[in-house]
Design an enzyme around this catalytic site. Sequence first.
Site, PDB file in Angstrom:
ATOM      1  N   LYS A 116       0.958  -1.339  -0.074  1.00  0.00           N
ATOM      2  CA  LYS A 116      -0.104   0.062  -0.029  1.00  0.00           C
ATOM      3  C   LYS A 116       0.745   1.223   0.031  1.00  0.00           C
ATOM      4  CE  LYS A 116      -4.262  -1.667   2.379  1.00  0.00           C
ATOM      5  NZ  LYS A 116      -5.166  -1.448   3.250  1.00  0.00           N
ATOM      6  N   LYS A 199      -7.961 -12.125  -9.175  1.00  0.00           N
ATOM      7  CA  LYS A 199      -9.085 -12.134  -8.377  1.00  0.00           C
ATOM      8  C   LYS A 199     -10.052 -11.096  -8.637  1.00  0.00           C
ATOM      9  CE  LYS A 199      -8.855 -11.509  -3.421  1.00  0.00           C
ATOM     10  NZ  LYS A 199      -8.467 -11.308  -2.121  1.00  0.00           N
ATOM     11  N   LYS A 202     -11.769  -4.751  -6.622  1.00  0.00           N
ATOM     12  CA  LYS A 202     -12.378  -3.416  -7.149  1.00  0.00           C
ATOM     13  C   LYS A 202     -11.199  -2.637  -8.013  1.00  0.00           C
ATOM     14  CE  LYS A 202     -12.853  -0.244  -3.838  1.00  0.00           C
ATOM     15  NZ  LYS A 202     -12.899   1.220  -3.365  1.00  0.00           N
TER      16      LYS A 202
END
Length: 337
Positions: A116, A199, A202
């Site tokens: 992140k 996967k 979003k």
Amino acid sequence: MALDRPRALSGIQPTAGSFHLGNYLGAIRQYVALQETHDAFYTVVDLHAITVPQDPAELRANSRLAAAQLLASGLDPDRCTLFIQSHVPEHAQLGWVMNCLTGFGEASRMTQFKDKSAKQGADRATVGLFTYPILQVADILLYQANHVPVGEDQRQHIELTRDLADRFNGRFGETFTVPAPYIVKETGKIYDLQDPTIKMSKSASTPKGIVNLLDEPKVSAKKIKSAVTDLETEIRFDEEKKPGISNLLTIYSTLTGTAIPELERRYEGKGYGALKTELSEILVEWVTPFRERTQEYLADPGTLDKILAKGAEKARAVAAETLALAYDKVGFLPAKP
Ligand code: TRP
């Protein structure tokens, strides 16, 4: 709530807007099932959400939206404890104690932080993002959770939780339950409809690859119908050679409870079109009442907020007891002698 049941706790980020099919089939369905076997706590983690910049009005709306969708999925406030993390101040309070027990190097090894912060640019990442996993540890330990239902990507955070629980217990005496991860395998992964090797998420691919549960059902049906498959015609589960068809079979199987071999038999000699059409109908049938229920909760925020206030009250009763015990073990003076 029966004390002989194991405790479960999980946290859900309020940042997603609409849940997608991957969230539902991977995790939320399991939260619903765990209500039957566990004393289950589910928290919408707004404290975690602000580790990256959030618009205040959007955050508030998304927290209600997440709670409404969890209720619409079947979480029952009489059979589990559903609450907003910031309503229970003990999370931040135990989080601080856990911060003081975690090595700097240990926290630096958390891969989700590395991913992140790399995305944001390392010098813009906040200290909150750095200590995110430690707040998660507090979430879990406050409820003495035995099981933490999460996706594979959370395994490292559960390991940290176990390490810190052991460390605290070793240093100050038995205080916390050491939790086990509870990772769903078969239905754990739903893949992107346009790129069935990644996967469903979003951030992953084009909007066409993701089924958002709050979209117009017609839109979702179309996405199923235009899912990427392969050049063969045989409907067979083979994740390596036929990831697209295998993904559709997984979705079909989890939505209907029909085993995959049974589906393979049923679709023998039929084309991909038949599978896609029928699956899109099943999806529409399932998603329509889900949307209605969610909209009902959102149309009546007063009732929703009351449900959440009650959840927070139930959660606090447990969390306050654990925090008092931990504060005492650490050597803090009692506030009320
Ligand atoms: N980190 C989790 C996620 O990204 C969310 C979370 C926060 C969580 N606190 C938790 C999950 C406690 C399980 C238990 O999905």
